[in-house]
Write a protein that holds these residues in place. Structure first.
Motif, PDB file in Angstrom:
ATOM      1  N   ASP A 276       0.841  -1.197   0.000  1.00  0.00           N
ATOM      2  CA  ASP A 276       0.000   0.000   0.000  1.00  0.00           C
ATOM      3  C   ASP A 276       0.877   1.248   0.000  1.00  0.00           C
ATOM      4  OD1 ASP A 276      -2.381  -1.472   0.108  1.00  0.00           O
ATOM      5  OD2 ASP A 276      -2.256  -1.637   2.296  1.00  0.00           O
ATOM      6  N   THR A 277       1.982   1.174   0.745  1.00  0.00           N
ATOM      7  CA  THR A 277       2.908   2.302   0.821  1.00  0.00           C
ATOM      8  C   THR A 277       3.609   2.536  -0.507  1.00  0.00           C
ATOM      9  OG1 THR A 277       3.310   1.760   3.159  1.00  0.00           O
ATOM     10  CG2 THR A 277       4.872   3.259   2.096  1.00  0.00           C
ATOM     11  N   TYR A 278       3.933   1.440  -1.191  1.00  0.00           N
ATOM     12  CA  TYR A 278       4.645   1.529  -2.476  1.00  0.00           C
ATOM     13  C   TYR A 278       3.821   0.840  -3.571  1.00  0.00           C
ATOM     14  CZ  TYR A 278       8.585   2.677   0.566  1.00  0.00           C
ATOM     15  OH  TYR A 278       9.401   3.262   1.509  1.00  0.00           O
ATOM     16  N   PRO A 279       2.903   1.572  -4.181  1.00  0.00           N
ATOM     17  CA  PRO A 279       2.082   0.989  -5.247  1.00  0.00           C
ATOM     18  C   PRO A 279       2.981   0.418  -6.352  1.00  0.00           C
ATOM     19  CG  PRO A 279       1.219   3.122  -4.587  1.00  0.00           C
ATOM     20  CD  PRO A 279       2.551   2.972  -3.906  1.00  0.00           C
ATOM     21  N   GLY A 280       2.626  -0.744  -6.822  1.00  0.00           N
ATOM     22  CA  GLY A 280       3.433  -1.368  -7.862  1.00  0.00           C
ATOM     23  C   GLY A 280       4.587  -2.182  -7.321  1.00  0.00           C
ATOM     24  N   MET A 281       4.682  -2.289  -5.996  1.00  0.00           N
ATOM     25  CA  MET A 281       5.760  -3.074  -5.397  1.00  0.00           C
ATOM     26  C   MET A 281       5.661  -4.535  -5.848  1.00  0.00           C
ATOM     27  SD  MET A 281       6.737  -3.597  -1.371  1.00  0.00           S
ATOM     28  CE  MET A 281       8.226  -2.589  -1.315  1.00  0.00           C
ATOM     29  N   LYS A 282       6.764  -5.080  -6.281  1.00  0.00           N
ATOM     30  CA  LYS A 282       6.814  -6.451  -6.774  1.00  0.00           C
ATOM     31  C   LYS A 282       6.994  -7.405  -5.599  1.00  0.00           C
ATOM     32  CE  LYS A 282       7.588  -8.901 -10.760  1.00  0.00           C
ATOM     33  NZ  LYS A 282       6.864  -8.820 -12.038  1.00  0.00           N
ATOM     34  N   LEU A 283       6.205  -8.466  -5.576  1.00  0.00           N
ATOM     35  CA  LEU A 283       6.272  -9.450  -4.494  1.00  0.00           C
ATOM     36  C   LEU A 283       6.951 -10.733  -4.978  1.00  0.00           C
ATOM     37  CD1 LEU A 283       5.428 -10.450  -1.646  1.00  0.00           C
ATOM     38  CD2 LEU A 283       3.291 -11.237  -2.689  1.00  0.00           C
ATOM     39  N   PHE A 284       7.918 -11.187  -4.191  1.00  0.00           N
ATOM     40  CA  PHE A 284       8.593 -12.454  -4.478  1.00  0.00           C
ATOM     41  C   PHE A 284       8.491 -13.335  -3.235  1.00  0.00           C
ATOM     42  CE2 PHE A 284      10.647  -9.216  -7.039  1.00  0.00           C
ATOM     43  CZ  PHE A 284      10.713  -9.800  -8.304  1.00  0.00           C
ATOM     44  N   LYS A 285       8.255 -14.631  -3.444  1.00  0.00           N
ATOM     45  CA  LYS A 285       8.172 -15.565  -2.321  1.00  0.00           C
ATOM     46  C   LYS A 285       9.228 -16.654  -2.485  1.00  0.00           C
ATOM     47  CE  LYS A 285       3.231 -14.972  -1.298  1.00  0.00           C
ATOM     48  NZ  LYS A 285       1.930 -15.663  -1.114  1.00  0.00           N
ATOM     49  N   LEU A 286      10.043 -16.816  -1.439  1.00  0.00           N
ATOM     50  CA  LEU A 286      11.031 -17.884  -1.431  1.00  0.00           C
ATOM     51  C   LEU A 286      10.412 -19.059  -0.680  1.00  0.00           C
ATOM     52  CD1 LEU A 286      14.310 -15.905  -0.590  1.00  0.00           C
ATOM     53  CD2 LEU A 286      13.150 -16.209  -2.794  1.00  0.00           C
ATOM     54  N   GLU A 287       9.990 -20.059  -1.397  1.00  0.00           N
ATOM     55  CA  GLU A 287       9.210 -21.137  -0.799  1.00  0.00           C
ATOM     56  C   GLU A 287       9.981 -22.442  -0.646  1.00  0.00           C
ATOM     57  OE1 GLU A 287       4.712 -19.984  -2.136  1.00  0.00           O
ATOM     58  OE2 GLU A 287       6.053 -20.634  -3.747  1.00  0.00           O
ATOM     59  N   ARG A 288      11.182 -22.501  -1.194  1.00  0.00           N
ATOM     60  CA  ARG A 288      11.975 -23.717  -1.042  1.00  0.00           C
ATOM     61  C   ARG A 288      12.820 -23.602   0.224  1.00  0.00           C
ATOM     62  NH1 ARG A 288      15.800 -25.542  -5.882  1.00  0.00           N
ATOM     63  NH2 ARG A 288      13.767 -25.357  -6.941  1.00  0.00           N
ATOM     64  N   ASN A 289      12.723 -24.583   1.093  1.00  0.00           N
ATOM     65  CA  ASN A 289      13.444 -24.546   2.369  1.00  0.00           C
ATOM     66  C   ASN A 289      14.661 -25.466   2.312  1.00  0.00           C
ATOM     67  OD1 ASN A 289      14.097 -25.216   5.270  1.00  0.00           O
ATOM     68  ND2 ASN A 289      12.443 -23.741   5.599  1.00  0.00           N
ATOM     69  N   TYR A 290      15.814 -24.909   2.672  1.00  0.00           N
ATOM     70  CA  TYR A 290      17.058 -25.683   2.624  1.00  0.00           C
ATOM     71  C   TYR A 290      17.514 -26.140   4.008  1.00  0.00           C
ATOM     72  CZ  TYR A 290      17.473 -24.013  -2.174  1.00  0.00           C
ATOM     73  OH  TYR A 290      17.248 -23.753  -3.499  1.00  0.00           O
ATOM     74  N   ARG A 291      16.716 -25.846   5.031  1.00  0.00           N
ATOM     75  CA  ARG A 291      17.142 -26.133   6.392  1.00  0.00           C
ATOM     76  C   ARG A 291      16.355 -27.267   7.034  1.00  0.00           C
ATOM     77  NH1 ARG A 291      17.249 -20.899   9.906  1.00  0.00           N
ATOM     78  NH2 ARG A 291      18.639 -20.319   8.191  1.00  0.00           N
ATOM     79  N   SER A 292      15.093 -27.468   6.621  1.00  0.00           N
ATOM     80  CA  SER A 292      14.241 -28.466   7.270  1.00  0.00           C
ATOM     81  C   SER A 292      13.632 -29.417   6.243  1.00  0.00           C
ATOM     82  CB  SER A 292      13.101 -27.766   8.033  1.00  0.00           C
ATOM     83  OG  SER A 292      13.617 -26.873   8.994  1.00  0.00           O
ATOM     84  N   THR A 293      13.238 -30.596   6.713  1.00  0.00           N
ATOM     85  CA  THR A 293      12.554 -31.547   5.841  1.00  0.00           C
ATOM     86  C   THR A 293      11.115 -31.101   5.620  1.00  0.00           C
ATOM     87  OG1 THR A 293      11.749 -32.911   7.671  1.00  0.00           O
ATOM     88  CG2 THR A 293      13.943 -33.419   6.802  1.00  0.00           C
ATOM     89  N   GLN A 294      10.461 -31.643   4.597  1.00  0.00           N
ATOM     90  CA  GLN A 294       9.100 -31.238   4.269  1.00  0.00           C
ATOM     91  C   GLN A 294       8.124 -31.528   5.409  1.00  0.00           C
ATOM     92  OE1 GLN A 294       8.431 -29.465   1.449  1.00  0.00           O
ATOM     93  NE2 GLN A 294       6.500 -29.053   2.496  1.00  0.00           N
ATOM     94  N   ASN A 295       8.323 -32.631   6.132  1.00  0.00           N
ATOM     95  CA  ASN A 295       7.436 -32.947   7.255  1.00  0.00           C
ATOM     96  C   ASN A 295       7.500 -31.873   8.334  1.00  0.00           C
ATOM     97  OD1 ASN A 295       6.495 -35.293   6.147  1.00  0.00           O
ATOM     98  ND2 ASN A 295       7.944 -36.637   7.214  1.00  0.00           N
ATOM     99  N   ILE A 296       8.701 -31.379   8.615  1.00  0.00           N
ATOM    100  CA  ILE A 296       8.861 -30.326   9.618  1.00  0.00           C
ATOM    101  C   ILE A 296       8.210 -29.038   9.138  1.00  0.00           C
ATOM    102  CG2 ILE A 296      10.549 -28.850  10.794  1.00  0.00           C
ATOM    103  CD1 ILE A 296      12.429 -31.261  10.871  1.00  0.00           C
ATOM    104  N   ILE A 297       8.409 -28.730   7.874  1.00  0.00           N
ATOM    105  CA  ILE A 297       7.811 -27.517   7.298  1.00  0.00           C
ATOM    106  C   ILE A 297       6.292 -27.579   7.362  1.00  0.00           C
ATOM    107  CG2 ILE A 297       7.543 -26.136   5.200  1.00  0.00           C
ATOM    108  CD1 ILE A 297      10.384 -27.099   4.412  1.00  0.00           C
ATOM    109  N   ASN A 298       5.727 -28.727   7.000  1.00  0.00           N
ATOM    110  CA  ASN A 298       4.273 -28.896   7.033  1.00  0.00           C
ATOM    111  C   ASN A 298       3.738 -28.744   8.470  1.00  0.00           C
ATOM    112  OD1 ASN A 298       4.250 -29.362   4.314  1.00  0.00           O
ATOM    113  ND2 ASN A 298       4.216 -31.606   4.482  1.00  0.00           N
ATOM    114  N   ALA A 299       4.458 -29.308   9.423  1.00  0.00           N
ATOM    115  CA  ALA A 299       4.034 -29.198  10.825  1.00  0.00           C
ATOM    116  C   ALA A 299       4.084 -27.754  11.292  1.00  0.00           C
ATOM    117  CB  ALA A 299       4.934 -30.060  11.704  1.00  0.00           C
ATOM    118  N   ALA A 300       5.139 -27.058  10.898  1.00  0.00           N
ATOM    119  CA  ALA A 300       5.276 -25.649  11.289  1.00  0.00           C
ATOM    120  C   ALA A 300       4.173 -24.812  10.676  1.00  0.00           C
ATOM    121  CB  ALA A 300       6.650 -25.125  10.861  1.00  0.00           C
TER     122      ALA A 300
END
Length: 303
Positions: A276-300
């Motif tokens: 809202d503060t910066y109209p047109g701001m580009k959003l990026f999501k880093l969704e790959r986790n290099y620290r935990s297994t998928q089961n831990i991520i799902n639980a979190a």
């Protein structure tokens, strides 16, 4: 010299966030998703795009984070280039700016920076001078109230004029905190000293009351990067907004589920309202986790 293959060391999401330099961007990155790598490589990419190192401002919350980022950048571009970046904690960078402009706010460039022990000692002295009950006016509680006020950019005068704050202090049987705050401010000033919160408070005062100084830093810093933006308080958020007001060349990295500094005034709305503060701001999501297994991520995520 920038390493040629730096972009090849990133996954697709990271690379997209790094390469985008055409406007403000928000990178949502959870723990273990490579956010430090994105910040590091984005700075390298900015250098590759022709940005001068001293015109890049990178703000972090801890010395450890700043040191880690600098070491990674040095490995990619060399020590000489990395040393010319404006990179460090909010407090260290703002202290540097304040020392360069101290006369504009009535201080000498050699002002002292009080640590928590110095602040506690001064508050205890003031409470004693005012003949107040230290069991009620506990130094830690008084310092916390003063810190909260400063991070919200509330001066002693505004504090005393705020009915809601004064009512809350009265309900807590501490109606004279405003007086302690005023004396604390005055004694610090007389001693030529600032505490850690003052580094944020007075930077806002400097930029607010000196349009030429504000313009200088708006033009000087051509790109601003901020780590852990979910942990910024109002004072930090406002300084960043002022500096980026003209060019909007800003990249903030954070995780709206990880704010840990609410006790220091961190406001999660700062990151939630960025688009809202910066109209047109580009959003990026880093969704790959290099620290935990998928089961831990799902639980979190389920929590």
């Amino acid at each position: 010299m920038v390493t040629e293959d730096y972009l090849q060391q990133l996954n697709g999401q990271q690379r997209a966030a790094v390469e985008y330099v055409d406007g403000p961007s928000l990178v949502i990155a959870g723990a273990g998703s490579g956010k430090t790598r994105v910040l590091t490589y984005k700075i390298v990419h900015l250098l590759r795009c022709g940005y001068e190192p001293w015109r890049i401002l990178a703000l972090t919350f801890t010395n450890k984070a700043a040191r880690e980022m600098r070491e990674r950048i040095e490995a990619l571009v060399g020590t000489e280039v990395a040393s010319r970046l404006w990179m460090g904690t909010f407090h260290s960078i703002f202290a540097r700016i304040l020392r360069a402009n101290a006369d504009r706010i009535g201080f000498k460039s050699s002002f002292t920076i009080y640590d928590s022990a110095d602040s506690k000692s001064l508050v205890k002295t003031i409470v004693k001078d005012l003949v107040l009950d230290e069991k009620i006016y506990k130094p830690s509680s008084v310092i916390s109230a003063i810190s909260t006020a400063k991070n919200a950019l509330i001066s002693p005068e505004k504090y005393a004029a705020d009915r809601e704050i004064m009512r809350a202090d009265a309900d807590a049987r501490r109606p004279r905190i405003h007086e302690i705050y005023r004396i604390y401010r005055d004694r610090c000033f007389t001693a030529g000293a600032m505490d850690f919160d003052d580094l944020l408070y007075y930077t806002n005062v400097l930029l607010r009351d000196n349009p030429d100084v504000l313009r200088h830093y708006q033009e000087f810093f051509r790109y601003v990067l901020v780590d852990e933006y979910q942990d910024t308080n109002f004072a930090q958020h406002l300084i960043v907004a002022k500096i980026c007001e003209e060019h909007h060349q800003l990249c903030v990295v954070g995780d709206d589920a990880q704010s840990i500094y609410s006790f220091r005034g961190a406001n999660i709305r700062n990151i939630l309202s960025m688009r809202d503060t910066y109209p047109g701001m580009k959003l990026f999501k880093l969704e790959r986790n290099y620290r935990s297994t998928q089961n831990i991520i799902n639980a979190a995520n389920s929590l």
